[in-house]
Scaffold this active site. Structure first.
Site, short mmCIF file in Angstrom:
data_model
loop_
_atom_site.label_atom_id
_atom_site.label_comp_id
_atom_site.label_asym_id
_atom_site.label_seq_id
_atom_site.Cartn_x
_atom_site.Cartn_y
_atom_site.Cartn_z
N LYS A 21 -7.59 11.52 17.30
CA LYS A 21 -7.54 11.73 15.84
C LYS A 21 -6.18 12.34 15.45
CE LYS A 21 -8.80 13.39 11.69
NZ LYS A 21 -7.82 14.43 11.51
N TYR B 217 -15.27 25.42 13.03
CA TYR B 217 -15.97 24.66 11.99
C TYR B 217 -16.30 23.28 12.57
CZ TYR B 217 -17.79 24.24 7.33
OH TYR B 217 -18.66 24.14 6.26
N GLN C 194 0.56 27.75 12.96
CA GLN C 194 0.73 26.31 12.73
C GLN C 194 0.51 25.91 11.27
OE1 GLN C 194 -2.48 25.38 15.62
NE2 GLN C 194 -3.11 23.81 14.16
N ARG D 48 -11.69 19.39 7.46
CA ARG D 48 -11.19 19.43 6.07
C ARG D 48 -11.96 18.48 5.15
NH1 ARG D 48 -5.91 20.43 8.73
NH2 ARG D 48 -5.12 22.41 7.93
N GLY E 212 -8.25 15.18 20.89
CA GLY E 212 -8.68 13.97 20.19
C GLY E 212 -7.49 13.08 19.83
N SER F 192 -13.53 15.33 10.18
CA SER F 192 -12.52 16.40 10.12
C SER F 192 -13.13 17.62 9.44
CB SER F 192 -11.31 15.90 9.31
OG SER F 192 -10.49 16.99 8.95
N GLY G 187 -16.72 15.24 16.01
CA GLY G 187 -15.48 14.93 16.72
C GLY G 187 -15.20 15.95 17.81
N HIS G 188 -15.29 17.24 17.44
CA HIS G 188 -15.10 18.31 18.43
C HIS G 188 -16.14 18.18 19.54
CE1 HIS G 188 -13.64 20.57 14.69
NE2 HIS G 188 -12.59 20.60 15.47
N MET H 237 -10.10 24.74 16.36
CA MET H 237 -9.98 25.77 15.32
C MET H 237 -11.35 26.02 14.69
SD MET H 237 -6.27 25.47 13.63
CE MET H 237 -6.62 24.16 12.48
P1 AMP Z 1 -9.03 21.15 15.31
O1 AMP Z 1 -10.20 22.05 15.32
O2 AMP Z 1 -8.88 20.36 14.05
O3 AMP Z 1 -7.76 21.80 15.76
O4 AMP Z 1 -9.34 20.04 16.41
C1 AMP Z 1 -9.60 20.39 17.75
C2 AMP Z 1 -9.60 19.15 18.59
O5 AMP Z 1 -10.60 18.24 18.11
C3 AMP Z 1 -8.26 18.38 18.55
O6 AMP Z 1 -7.95 17.91 19.86
C4 AMP Z 1 -8.56 17.25 17.61
O7 AMP Z 1 -7.76 16.10 17.83
C5 AMP Z 1 -10.02 16.96 17.95
N1 AMP Z 1 -10.67 16.23 16.86
C6 AMP Z 1 -10.71 16.59 15.55
N2 AMP Z 1 -11.35 15.63 14.83
C7 AMP Z 1 -11.71 14.67 15.70
C8 AMP Z 1 -12.39 13.41 15.58
N3 AMP Z 1 -12.81 12.97 14.41
N4 AMP Z 1 -12.59 12.68 16.69
C9 AMP Z 1 -12.15 13.11 17.90
N5 AMP Z 1 -11.50 14.27 18.08
C10 AMP Z 1 -11.28 15.04 17.01
#
Ligand code: AMP
Length: 288
Positions: free
Chosen positions: A149, A32, A61, A187, A147, A185, A36-37, A30
């Site tokens: 996560k 930003y 979502q 957030r 992740g 994160s 982690g990404h 998503m």
């Molecule tokens: P999001 O942008 O929050 O939807 O996350 C996109 C992907 O990045 C998802 O598969 C998350 O699980 C992964 N992700 C987010 N934060 C982390 C993190 N700290 N470590 C590993 N993967 C992450």
């Protein structure tokens, strides 16, 4: 790095890649972006010839009282980061492109989607599964990287792929953390500087339980959860939303850690919801 905003454009670009008979890795996000990404991107780059990333803040979502409108966005910086990593293709569709005027279909992995996060965010995983299913159909990757996560999300997507025979290998990647243990994160920027030190509460509680299982051999989950809750609630300004120890595949709560299990939790710190989890594994003592 090519950037596609239209489904027709991304389909063309993927078709050209497939002509070269290469493995395609896909990282849905998503945006930003944080480390982690980028770790998911690095896994894909290491394992696949071509890497496709999507950035789409998926409205379906988010619940009505959630943060869809104020979810952080910075597409220019994100594109620069991905280009620097060596990503081949970035898909950044608009909401209109993803959801036409009369959109009626949804994908629901019932039972798994109602537990834990799902109990506090009704419909959340329906939105996640529907968009991930659409993205898989649009990008048609060989591998997709998620992740740990978001452990519940990963378990649910793996189940969706198995149940619907979607020809994508789902790969789980380890959680990337800040130096104090807080899971990276998008957030985290909402947490005010004075509350930041309390945000580590959940990590500390999860670590406490993991230590009790793996180093002290304590397996009764009522004992583990009591200690974990106490450890979390010792931090001021932290509201514990749930803490559970569950089986890996079906997310059912367990009474005793026998083998591998997942500890998942959610807290609120200065109005910001944070989720995290850890896997615990009983060390087998082998006698000769
Ligand atoms: P999001 O942008 O929050 O939807 O996350 C996109 C992907 O990045 C998802 O598969 C998350 O699980 C992964 N992700 C987010 N934060 C982390 C993190 N700290 N470590 C590993 N993967 C992450």
């Amino acid at each position: 790095m090519e950037i596609a905003k239209k489904i027709s454009e991304i389909r063309e670009a993927v078709k050209a890649m497939k002509k070269q008979d290469v493995t395609i890795g896909f990282v849905p996000t998503m945006g930003y972006l944080h480390k982690g990404h980028l770790s998911l991107v690095k896994h894909s780059l290491a394992e696949c010839c071509k890497t496709v990333v999507s950035i789409f803040v998926n409205p379906t979502q988010f619940g009505p009282s959630e943060d869809y409108d104020r979810y952080p966005r910075d597409p220019v910086r994100d594109a620069e980061l991905l280009k620097k990593e060596g990503v081949d293709l970035l898909f950044m569709p608009s909401v209109e492109e993803m959801y036409g005027k009369d959109f009626f279909t949804s994908v629901e992995v019932s039972s798994l989607a109602e537990k834990l996060e799902g109990s506090l965010r009704p419909g959340h995983f329906r939105g996640v599964c529907t968009v991930v299913c659409k993205l898989f159909n649009i990008v048609t990757p060989d591998n997709a990287y998620f992740g740990w996560k978001d452990a519940q999300q990963l378990v649910i997507i793996q189940k969706m792929v198995n149940d619907l025979n979607i020809p994508v290998k789902v790969k789980g990647c380890p959680t990337v953390r800040e130096s104090d243990g807080l899971a990276a994160s998008s957030r985290n920027i909402y947490i005010s500087a004075d509350k930041r030190k309390n945000a580590v509460a959940l990590y500390k509680g999860l670590s406490k339980i993991k230590d009790m299982v793996e180093n002290m051999g304590i397996t009764a989950t009522d004992v583990l959860l009591t200690e974990g809750r106490e450890s979390i609630e010792r931090f001021s300004g932290v509201e514990l939303q749930y803490l559970e120890i569950v089986e890996m595949d079906n997310l059912n709560p367990i009474k005793k850690v026998e083998d591998r299990a997942l500890i998942l939790g959610a807290i609120k710190v200065s109005g910001v919801r944070l989720i995290d989890n850890m896997m615990v594994e009983m060390k087998r003592v082998t006698s000769q």
